[in-house]
Design an enzyme around this catalytic site. Structure first.
Site, PDB file in Angstrom:
ATOM      1  CG  ASP A 163      -1.586   1.236   1.541  1.00  0.00           C
ATOM      2  OD1 ASP A 163      -2.192   1.763   0.593  1.00  0.00           O
ATOM      3  OD2 ASP A 163      -1.547   1.713   2.695  1.00  0.00           O
TER       4      ASP A 163
ATOM      5  CG  ASP B 184      -2.294   7.618   0.662  1.00  0.00           C
ATOM      6  OD1 ASP B 184      -1.347   8.426   0.636  1.00  0.00           O
ATOM      7  OD2 ASP B 184      -3.316   7.731  -0.034  1.00  0.00           O
TER       8      ASP B 184
ATOM      9  CB  SER C  72      -5.249   5.761   4.804  1.00  0.00           C
ATOM     10  OG  SER C  72      -4.412   4.720   4.388  1.00  0.00           O
TER      11      SER C  72
ATOM     12  CG  ASP D 279      -2.861   2.445   6.437  1.00  0.00           C
ATOM     13  OD1 ASP D 279      -2.681   2.290   5.207  1.00  0.00           O
ATOM     14  OD2 ASP D 279      -3.581   3.330   6.906  1.00  0.00           O
TER      15      ASP D 279
HETATM   16 MG    MG Z   1      -3.117   3.152   3.292  1.00  0.00          MG
END
Ligand code: MG
Length: 246
Positions: A11, A13, A172, A208
């Site tokens: 990923d 961001d 995110s 995340d």
């Molecule tokens: Mg992310």
């Protein structure tokens, strides 16, 4: 372990790039992985054009997956026998829904739900929502397969969009609206090419957000940053930590 190829899907961001758009730690990790001949793949909600910007920064010439699994971009000559759409210097495998279609559905409900997204925002507004500079905001606005809901006044728009055959995914910071795909589907499509080329692959994923979980499902080992939980994923406080596990 001869012939073992390690592949990691990242990923961008809040994984390779922090909320202030600093990428020094991400760059360090990628450089270390490249020294170990690990194949590094970007798999992000970001557009092709934003990812081309980061591919330059990170010194990557590998395939990449754009707009939450909506399309896999493979540089020409990277694999043999690809039967696909050609766009510029890439083979493009499309899994998502064209941007025009998504915007048409959003336009129809934007007043009811008070939706604010790229196509009804100015460049200045986008810079504001994302805290991005002008150059990056312009690249983010060149969309091919997905929209981003920056703001909404009323809930329930996700159900309406689902009825139209679209999906909503939490990234995110914002909700992404796209076709019936996800980062895992893009990853699986690309992995099929690697499986043909390498008899023995080991697959990693790092992210995340909830939209990264479909990648975790397919990976042999997953790395989770931030506050979310995912069964079996290794929680790391900083992206550099994953170098201890690969
Ligand atoms: Mg992310």
């Amino acid at each position: 372990m001869t012939g073992l190829k390690k592949i990691i899907f990242f990923d961008i961001d809040k994984t390779l790039v922090d909320e202030d758009y600093n990428y020094q730690d991400g760059l360090y990790v990628i450089e270390e992985l490249k020294k170990q001949a690990v194949e590094v793949i970007l798999n992000s909600s970001k557009t092709r054009f934003e990812q081309e910007y980061y591919r330059k920064i990170f010194g990557l010439n590998t395939p990449f997956i754009v707009e939450n699994g909506s399309a896999v971009y493979i540089p020409a000559e990277y694999f043999d026998d690809i039967n696909s759409l050609k766009r510029d210097e890439y083979h493009v495998l499309e899994l998502g829904t064209p941007y025009k279609t998504i915007v048409k559905h959003l336009k129809a409900i934007e007043k009811t739900f008070g939706l604010k997204y790229y196509a009804n925002s100015t460049l200045e507004e986008v810079m504001n929502f994302l805290g991005m500079n002008k150059k990056l905001a312009e690249l983010a606005m060149k969309r091919e397969y997905s929209e981003t809901i920056f703001r909404y006044k009323n809930i329930g728009f996700q159900d309406v969009l689902r009825e139209k055959g679209l999906t909503c995914q939490m990234g995110s910071r914002f909700v992404a609206v796209l076709g019936k795909t996800n980062k895992g589907k893009g990853m699986e499509t690309l992995l099929n090419f690697y499986r043909k080329k390498f008899p023995n692959i080991e697959v990693y994923a790092a992210g995340d957000g909830e939209n990264d979980f479909p990648m975790f499902e397919l990976a042999d080992k997953s790395f989770l940053l931030g506050n979310k939980e995912y069964p079996g994923a290794i929680k790391i406080p900083n992206i550099k930590e994953l170098l201890n596990f690969i």
